[in-house]
Design a protein around this motif. Structure first.
Motif, PDB file in Angstrom:
ATOM      1  N   THR A 130       0.887  -1.143  -0.001  1.00 23.92           N
ATOM      2  CA  THR A 130       0.064   0.106   0.062  1.00 23.92           C
ATOM      3  C   THR A 130       0.871   1.245  -0.094  1.00 23.92           C
ATOM      4  OG1 THR A 130      -0.103  -0.044   2.466  1.00 23.92           O
ATOM      5  CG2 THR A 130      -1.910  -1.283   1.114  1.00 23.92           C
ATOM      6  N   ASN A 131       0.262   2.329  -0.611  1.00 22.84           N
ATOM      7  CA  ASN A 131       0.908   3.648  -0.686  1.00 22.84           C
ATOM      8  C   ASN A 131       0.288   4.324   0.564  1.00 22.84           C
ATOM      9  OD1 ASN A 131       2.315   3.176  -2.963  1.00 22.84           O
ATOM     10  ND2 ASN A 131       0.758   3.674  -4.122  1.00 22.84           N
ATOM     11  N   THR A 179      -1.362   6.782   0.507  1.00 19.07           N
ATOM     12  CA  THR A 179      -2.665   7.413   0.165  1.00 19.07           C
ATOM     13  C   THR A 179      -3.664   6.203  -0.096  1.00 19.07           C
ATOM     14  OG1 THR A 179      -2.156   7.388  -2.258  1.00 19.07           O
ATOM     15  CG2 THR A 179      -1.658   9.387  -1.025  1.00 19.07           C
ATOM     16  N   ASP A 180      -3.509   5.237   0.128  1.00 24.51           N
ATOM     17  CA  ASP A 180      -4.336   4.076  -0.192  1.00 24.51           C
ATOM     18  C   ASP A 180      -5.165   3.796   1.027  1.00 24.51           C
ATOM     19  OD1 ASP A 180      -3.435   3.025  -2.718  1.00 24.51           O
ATOM     20  OD2 ASP A 180      -1.806   1.712  -1.890  1.00 24.51           O
ATOM     21  N   SER A 198      -8.306   1.025   2.550  1.00 20.85           N
ATOM     22  CA  SER A 198      -8.972   0.015   2.058  1.00 20.85           C
ATOM     23  C   SER A 198     -10.466  -0.104   1.814  1.00 20.85           C
ATOM     24  CB  SER A 198      -8.916  -1.175   3.474  1.00 20.85           C
ATOM     25  OG  SER A 198      -9.383  -0.683   4.565  1.00 20.85           O
ATOM     26  N   GLU A 231      -6.390  -7.587  -3.569  1.00 21.03           N
ATOM     27  CA  GLU A 231      -6.799  -6.271  -4.158  1.00 21.03           C
ATOM     28  C   GLU A 231      -8.200  -6.117  -4.520  1.00 21.03           C
ATOM     29  OE1 GLU A 231      -4.745  -2.761  -6.944  1.00 21.03           O
ATOM     30  OE2 GLU A 231      -3.393  -4.699  -6.484  1.00 21.03           O
ATOM     31  N   LYS A 283      -6.212  -4.084  -0.508  1.00 23.40           N
ATOM     32  CA  LYS A 283      -5.786  -2.567  -1.225  1.00 23.40           C
ATOM     33  C   LYS A 283      -7.063  -2.519  -2.250  1.00 23.40           C
ATOM     34  CE  LYS A 283      -2.105  -1.280  -4.418  1.00 23.40           C
ATOM     35  NZ  LYS A 283      -0.891  -1.884  -5.037  1.00 23.40           N
ATOM     36  N   THR A 336      -8.302  -0.455  -5.418  1.00 20.65           N
ATOM     37  CA  THR A 336      -7.733   0.432  -6.797  1.00 20.65           C
ATOM     38  C   THR A 336      -8.968   0.678  -7.598  1.00 20.65           C
ATOM     39  OG1 THR A 336      -5.817  -0.721  -6.876  1.00 20.65           O
ATOM     40  CG2 THR A 336      -6.563  -0.003  -8.864  1.00 20.65           C
ATOM     41  N   TYR A 343      -6.191   4.266 -10.246  1.00 22.78           N
ATOM     42  CA  TYR A 343      -6.062   5.324  -9.354  1.00 22.78           C
ATOM     43  C   TYR A 343      -6.124   4.640  -7.929  1.00 22.78           C
ATOM     44  CZ  TYR A 343      -7.001   8.437 -13.113  1.00 22.78           C
ATOM     45  OH  TYR A 343      -7.204   9.115 -14.014  1.00 22.78           O
ATOM     46  N   CYS A 344      -5.633   5.251  -6.590  1.00 25.35           N
ATOM     47  CA  CYS A 344      -5.681   4.831  -5.266  1.00 25.35           C
ATOM     48  C   CYS A 344      -6.417   6.056  -4.949  1.00 25.35           C
ATOM     49  CB  CYS A 344      -4.398   4.535  -4.723  1.00 25.35           C
ATOM     50  SG  CYS A 344      -3.324   5.863  -4.755  1.00 25.35           S
ATOM     51  N   SER A 349      -7.978   8.513  -1.727  1.00 23.72           N
ATOM     52  CA  SER A 349      -7.258   9.066  -0.323  1.00 23.72           C
ATOM     53  C   SER A 349      -8.829   8.652   0.572  1.00 23.72           C
ATOM     54  CB  SER A 349      -7.501  10.415  -0.375  1.00 23.72           C
ATOM     55  OG  SER A 349      -8.607  10.963  -0.893  1.00 23.72           O
ATOM     56  N   ARG A 390      -2.154   5.771  -9.832  1.00 19.65           N
ATOM     57  CA  ARG A 390      -1.389   4.828  -9.372  1.00 19.65           C
ATOM     58  C   ARG A 390      -0.145   4.755  -9.982  1.00 19.65           C
ATOM     59  NH1 ARG A 390      -1.845   1.674  -5.256  1.00 19.65           N
ATOM     60  NH2 ARG A 390      -4.208   1.597  -5.088  1.00 19.65           N
TER      61      ARG A 390
END
Length: 169
Positions: A7-8, A10-11, A13, A66, A105, A107, A120-121, A123, A139
């Motif tokens: 995960t980044n 900004t990710d 769940s 994911e 995750k 997406t 894209y992830c 916020s 992403r």
């Protein structure tokens, strides 16, 4: 196989997204990407879940789950933005048929039907003036060994690390 956290910062769940949206189910849910909000008639066209196994460029095994939510950014029938509760109901309907891991995750795949779909992830959603706003960020690709090396260097006691990384071994 060791599972690596992919995960980044900004990710979020799917579980986190749904928990926040439950606070105000009647609030419009507006996603924004590339600096613009989705149009009011957007559709959730597909929700899919996957378990992935991979080998990164440093020969490190990775595994993660994911969930992909596909948004079709259109405006039709003079509709307003989807209420948060309707989005949650769509996800519940999908979960009746597809196992969705709440901590997976998340997406978003977004297209307006003309441009190619982009990943894209998301916020964390923010409730602003009675509307849920969720910013989607492109992403990017990354080198996982380099990312881990940089994180280790940043957290080292002296803030310095060697100049060589364990990338692309």
């Amino acid at each position: 196989m060791n599972a690596i956290d992919k995960t980044n910062s900004t990710d979020i769940s799917l579980g986190h997204l749904l928990d926040v949206l439950a606070v105000a189910p009647d609030a419009p849910l507006v996603f924004s990407y590339d600096g613009n909000p989705v149009r009011p008639g957007y559709h959730v066209t597909e929700v899919k879940a996957g378990m992935f196994s991979a080998l990164d460029c440093g020969a490190n095994p990775e595994a993660w789950s994911e969930i992909f939510v596909q948004l079709w950014d259109i405006d039709e029938d003079g509709r307003t933005h989807m209420p948060a509760g309707k989005f949650a109901a769509i996800i519940r309907k999908v979960s009746d048929h597809v196992q969705l891991e709440p901590t997976a995750k998340l997406t978003f795949e977004v297209s307006d039907g003309e441009r190619p779909m982009a990943l894209y992830c998301a916020s964390a959603p923010r409730l602003v003036a009675g509307t849920f706003e969720v910013s989607l960020a492109a992403r990017p690709a990354s080198c996982k060994p380099r990312d881990r090396w940089l994180a280790e260097a940043k957290s080292s006691c002296c803030g310095r690390a060697s100049t060589s990384s364990k990338c692309c071994a």
